[in-house]
Design an enzyme around this catalytic site. Sequence first.
Site, PDB file in Angstrom:
ATOM      1  CG  ASP A  95      -2.171   0.678   1.134  1.00 37.75           C
ATOM      2  OD1 ASP A  95      -2.196   1.727   0.477  1.00 37.75           O
ATOM      3  OD2 ASP A  95      -3.164   0.196   1.710  1.00 37.75           O
ATOM      4  CG  ASP A 129      -4.158   5.942   0.946  1.00 38.20           C
ATOM      5  OD1 ASP A 129      -5.099   5.188   1.240  1.00 38.20           O
ATOM      6  OD2 ASP A 129      -3.953   7.045   1.506  1.00 38.20           O
ATOM      7  CD  GLU A 173      -8.696   4.790  -0.940  1.00 40.14           C
ATOM      8  OE1 GLU A 173      -9.539   4.561  -0.068  1.00 40.14           O
ATOM      9  OE2 GLU A 173      -7.685   5.495  -0.724  1.00 40.14           O
ATOM     10  CG  HIS A 204      -8.518  -0.406   5.718  1.00 38.31           C
ATOM     11  ND1 HIS A 204      -8.457  -0.556   4.343  1.00 38.31           N
ATOM     12  CD2 HIS A 204      -7.979   0.805   5.989  1.00 38.31           C
ATOM     13  CE1 HIS A 204      -7.897   0.509   3.819  1.00 38.31           C
ATOM     14  NE2 HIS A 204      -7.595   1.363   4.788  1.00 38.31           N
ATOM     15  CG  ASP A 205     -10.783   3.164   4.879  1.00 38.42           C
ATOM     16  OD1 ASP A 205     -10.110   3.114   5.921  1.00 38.42           O
ATOM     17  OD2 ASP A 205     -10.323   3.495   3.768  1.00 38.42           O
TER      18      ASP A 205
HETATM   19  O1  TEU Z   1      -8.902   6.236   2.568  1.00 44.17           O
HETATM   20  C1  TEU Z   1      -9.356   7.265   1.796  1.00 44.17           C
HETATM   21  C2  TEU Z   1     -10.687   7.829   2.129  1.00 44.17           C
HETATM   22  O2  TEU Z   1     -10.957   8.956   1.813  1.00 44.17           O
HETATM   23  C3  TEU Z   1     -11.661   7.037   2.854  1.00 44.17           C
HETATM   24  O3  TEU Z   1     -12.028   5.814   2.575  1.00 44.17           O
HETATM   25  C4  TEU Z   1     -11.885   7.581   4.196  1.00 44.17           C
HETATM   26  O4  TEU Z   1     -11.505   6.693   5.187  1.00 44.17           O
HETATM   27  C5  TEU Z   1     -13.352   7.881   4.335  1.00 44.17           C
HETATM   28  O5  TEU Z   1     -13.795   8.488   3.188  1.00 44.17           O
HETATM   29  C6  TEU Z   1     -13.567   8.822   5.463  1.00 44.17           C
HETATM   30  O6  TEU Z   1     -14.930   9.018   5.593  1.00 44.17           O
HETATM   31  C7  TEU Z   1      -7.551   5.938   2.522  1.00 44.17           C
HETATM   32  C8  TEU Z   1      -7.262   4.779   3.455  1.00 44.17           C
HETATM   33  O7  TEU Z   1      -7.917   3.636   2.975  1.00 44.17           O
HETATM   34  C9  TEU Z   1      -7.636   5.172   4.838  1.00 44.17           C
HETATM   35  O8  TEU Z   1      -7.521   4.116   5.754  1.00 44.17           O
HETATM   36  C10 TEU Z   1      -6.765   6.339   5.231  1.00 44.17           C
HETATM   37  O9  TEU Z   1      -7.172   6.821   6.488  1.00 44.17           O
HETATM   38  C11 TEU Z   1      -6.847   7.469   4.231  1.00 44.17           C
HETATM   39  O10 TEU Z   1      -6.732   7.023   2.888  1.00 44.17           O
HETATM   40  C12 TEU Z   1      -5.709   8.438   4.452  1.00 44.17           C
HETATM   41  O11 TEU Z   1      -4.493   7.872   4.107  1.00 44.17           O
END
Ligand code: TEU
Length: 553
Positions: free
Chosen positions: A95, A195, A245, A319-320
């Site tokens: 990642d 990311d 992403e 994971h989000d």
């Molecule tokens: O996530 C990006 C992102 O904008 C989201 O999925 C976010 O967690 C959500 O929209 C908030 O409401 C990526 C990663 O997957 C995440 O874990 C990180 O926190 C984020 O980037 C920052 O690096």
Amino acid sequence: MEFQKSTVYQIYPKSFADANGDGVGDLKGITQKLDYIHQLGADYIWITPFFRSPQRDNGYDIADYRAIEPMYGTMADFEALVQKADALGIGVMLDMVFNHTSTEHEWFQKALAGDETYQNYYIFRDGSPDVPPTNWQSKFGGSAWAYVPHLKKWYLHLFDTTQADLNWENPVVREELKDVLRFWKAKGVKGFRFDVINLISKPDVLEDDLTGDGRRFYTDGPRIHKYLKELHRDAGLGDVLTVGEMSSTSLENCIRYTDPQEEELNMTFSFHHLKVDYRDGEKWKLQPVDYRKLKDLLETWQTGMAEHGGWNALFWCNHDQPRTVARFGDTRQHWRAAAKMLATLMYLMRGTPYIYQGEELGMKNAGFTAIDQYRDVESLNYYRILTQEQGLSSEEALHILAERSRDNGRTPMQWTAEPGAGFSTATPWIGLSVDSAGICAETQVNDPDSIFTYFQQLIALRKAEPVVGNGTIEFLFSQREDIFAYRRTGQGQELVVLCNLTGQSISGDFVPLVQDMQRQLGNYPDVKELAQNQLRPYESVVYLREVSPAQLE
Ligand code: TEU
């Protein structure tokens, strides 16, 4: 292995398997569980960041791109992991968090010490302490700018204050990041997940957003395609698997990101289908899932990407996100059928499946009821915003968190039926899901009717039947809200997938659609009801036939 036929398994290392008994998952734990992933049939594992990091955002705040955070292990542990994965035919994907670094990164520390070379690695702006350079909002709540009094400057952070955005307009930054990719490729890494990569290109002049939070200025920003092409070319991304992403992106841009002729990325994650339970488009406002919208979005993206040579990453969660079965299915009476149906619906479409740890077991949401059970920086920020700024009661805010918090997907992986679920011998860094009882890998791997076994069969089907990887897609019953159905055609085959989205039996002209076809998969053990043109609650069925080119006309 061609990416069209591959399946990726996502690992959140902190919550996957703890080999050294400190309550936190680690690289050795992953290595020990590779056989399990191999048994499932995945071709790649994507491991979320385990690099040196203060862990404000569980590793998405990187302080050194080339070093391993000690709590996850050592470089030798990583090399052993890659070696074992190689032996099993599993590619390791890392990642790459290239939109920002931790403020503890050496570059940012030098910037803070006054070094202008390094200040130019980030997005600093002069200004007075009470007026941020723009009104942009952080994705985790509050202003996207933080003030550094001794420099009399603000820096941009689209996420946490400790995640400072990198300045991609500076060519030296781009060279640094390409070097990071080369470093990991040399270690045998077979793919990268980038990311929030579509946020890296900011406009030259930053201005207030009078209608939104600023995202329209930097999402799929002005030079994004140029930067991705440059990365692809200079870091040799042509021979590894790449997925970007994409935050709040558009179909047009995702086509460009993934069209092979553009030489940018293999595929993209887009999130529109995971906002169908956001009221007014806002994550922290609840509304029931709008299945009509879900169907429309999936169809639009499937058809749009297919028509123009784009490629989707297929996913329900990560994971989000909350757990799939809790969000789109049923966690009680029809839990098993719903988990299998949702997998069928998503993972036989055109694209590459990404299965998130525990999804193959039907893991449920965390079920936390007190704020001190939460660990996620975004959840903690929003709890404060909801209760202190928006006037919600603590109960109301906790109710929203229970549905929406990223911690729903971060509870420890459930390996065994023992207390602690076999994740760790110590108290885990985050509590188990309160609904963990009766759901674990140990019992499911040997149960022919389990969700795990079903995922195994689904992945095997993708590999065995060329139509799944390479066929076209056409949607059936587009106007109906209660069924998700499609036909895949190509490679001398035809595949039909029918999924009941509801907890009730539904009827329709199903039988004629699957005439002369062989049943491949079903989440109910018998075919009785389909014969009567019915699908039982959350029932899904998959049929296949070989066709000669003449029959396809
Ligand atoms: O996530 C990006 C992102 O904008 C989201 O999925 C976010 O967690 C959500 O929209 C908030 O409401 C990526 C990663 O997957 C995440 O874990 C990180 O926190 C984020 O980037 C920052 O690096």
